[in-house]
Design an enzyme around this catalytic site. Sequence first.
Site, PDB file in Angstrom:
ATOM      1  N   TYR A 101       0.744  -1.441   0.173  1.00 28.75           N
ATOM      2  CA  TYR A 101      -0.175   0.406   0.415  1.00 28.75           C
ATOM      3  C   TYR A 101       0.554   1.127  -0.097  1.00 28.75           C
ATOM      4  O   TYR A 101       1.694   1.189   0.730  1.00 28.75           O
ATOM      5  CB  TYR A 101      -0.706  -0.150   1.340  1.00 28.75           C
ATOM      6  CG  TYR A 101      -0.427  -0.188   2.414  1.00 28.75           C
ATOM      7  CD1 TYR A 101       0.527   1.173   3.062  1.00 28.75           C
ATOM      8  CD2 TYR A 101      -1.200  -0.316   3.681  1.00 28.75           C
ATOM      9  CE1 TYR A 101       1.616   0.550   4.193  1.00 28.75           C
ATOM     10  CE2 TYR A 101      -0.477  -0.673   5.235  1.00 28.75           C
ATOM     11  CZ  TYR A 101       0.228   0.726   4.650  1.00 28.75           C
ATOM     12  OH  TYR A 101       0.820   0.275   6.279  1.00 28.75           O
ATOM     13  N   CYS A 102       0.715   2.067  -0.126  1.00 27.57           N
ATOM     14  CA  CYS A 102       0.961   3.816   0.342  1.00 27.57           C
ATOM     15  C   CYS A 102       0.574   4.649   1.199  1.00 27.57           C
ATOM     16  O   CYS A 102      -0.575   4.175   1.765  1.00 27.57           O
ATOM     17  CB  CYS A 102       1.312   5.039  -1.642  1.00 27.57           C
ATOM     18  SG  CYS A 102      -1.110   5.089  -2.230  1.00 27.57           S
ATOM     19  N   PHE A 103       0.016   5.943   1.165  1.00 22.01           N
ATOM     20  CA  PHE A 103      -0.859   6.384   1.224  1.00 22.01           C
ATOM     21  C   PHE A 103      -2.343   6.470   1.879  1.00 22.01           C
ATOM     22  O   PHE A 103      -2.971   6.105   2.799  1.00 22.01           O
ATOM     23  CB  PHE A 103      -0.265   7.895   1.406  1.00 22.01           C
ATOM     24  CG  PHE A 103      -1.158   8.805   2.574  1.00 22.01           C
ATOM     25  CD1 PHE A 103      -1.160   8.505   3.861  1.00 22.01           C
ATOM     26  CD2 PHE A 103      -1.973   9.921   2.514  1.00 22.01           C
ATOM     27  CE1 PHE A 103      -1.713   8.940   5.412  1.00 22.01           C
ATOM     28  CE2 PHE A 103      -2.532  10.544   3.464  1.00 22.01           C
ATOM     29  CZ  PHE A 103      -2.424  10.250   5.070  1.00 22.01           C
ATOM     30  N   SER A 109       0.890   2.912  -4.846  1.00 26.96           N
ATOM     31  CA  SER A 109       0.771   1.447  -5.266  1.00 26.96           C
ATOM     32  C   SER A 109      -0.649   1.025  -6.713  1.00 26.96           C
ATOM     33  O   SER A 109       0.854  -0.290  -6.988  1.00 26.96           O
ATOM     34  CB  SER A 109      -1.591   1.887  -4.672  1.00 26.96           C
ATOM     35  OG  SER A 109      -0.253   1.676  -2.953  1.00 26.96           O
TER      36      SER A 109
END
EC number: 2.9.1.3
Length: 372
Positions: A101-103, A109
Amino acid sequence: MDNHQLANVIPASEYGRILASGHPIMDVRAPIEFTKGAFPASSNHPLMRDDERQQVGTCYKEHGQDAAIALGHSLVCGAVKQQRVDAWLAYLDAHPDAYLYCFRGGLRSQLTQQWLAEAGRDVPYIQGGYKAMRQYLIDTIDRAPEARPMLILSGITGSGKTDFLLQRQEAVDLEGLAHHRGSSFGRYHEGQPTQINFENSLGVALLKHQQSPARILLLEDESYLIGRSALPKAFYMGMQAASVVILEEPLEARLTRLLDEYVHKMHRGYVERLGEEAGFEAFAEYLANSISGIKKRLGGKQHDELQQMITDALAVQTQRGDTQAHLEWIALLLSKYYDPMYQYQIGKKADRVIFQGDHQAMHQWLDEYATR
């Protein structure tokens, strides 16, 4: 993005399972984001370094999304891109079932997933990313007082509350999560987590608890602050309204336990980290600072007396390797500070106390109470 990639997304309904099980997560946010807050089972393998992320963010604000994406591709390309992909592949070799995941579960992502697919690895990314999962944990913490009945374990300093808690499946160890024993002498060698990481760890611990057979949530009696880690307001208010049980222990056993916690364990920990000489100096400084931290409440005269007793005990320890002299200042600290403070605080909770007893009696009572 093609239909295969769209299908390779972990939905929000899986958050609880992922977090409670400690499923490995490859966090592709920048290091500065990861340092501010992350989940216990996540590992940072960024798509962009901090400076690259800052440049892309500035470009996004000034020129829009398309320009920012183009800049990102120009910053992370060629050998740099290959280094990032190789780092991801190495992590995935060790954690083949990991998610990423990213933020927000957005472009970073998707791009990471695409590059990994080009390298022959099919890795799902988590919908909503870190931000949505953190909100899920915050909601879990806020709802905890209603999820299962809370029960607060109180007891005078040195009664062994933490040792007792660790033997109970109904318990969540708040001090362990905060890396602090909740008193002036409560500092751990490795320091405390960030507030966000404390909250994340608490949320994960509560999820695990809620998926266990336990019918109650047993917690140690804590103030709002455990060291510098603050309990979330709704959770703390739930603790303040919960029933209380009191763990009793004779003075001699309390002194022995505190000698081990304040002296033996702390000295050993500093020596293991810093070596014999520097470790002893750091240990002596820890004791002096711990007393200084409560100087105002002790009063100048009592503070100075305790500091001198600590100095004398350290001298005996240095000369003879004998730690028993520390019992004198620990006993005085209990009688003049911790015990009166405890009596005052427990007096305010007297109407919530439903049981008190020693370790054996408490175990027996809880075994029955927890199955009602």
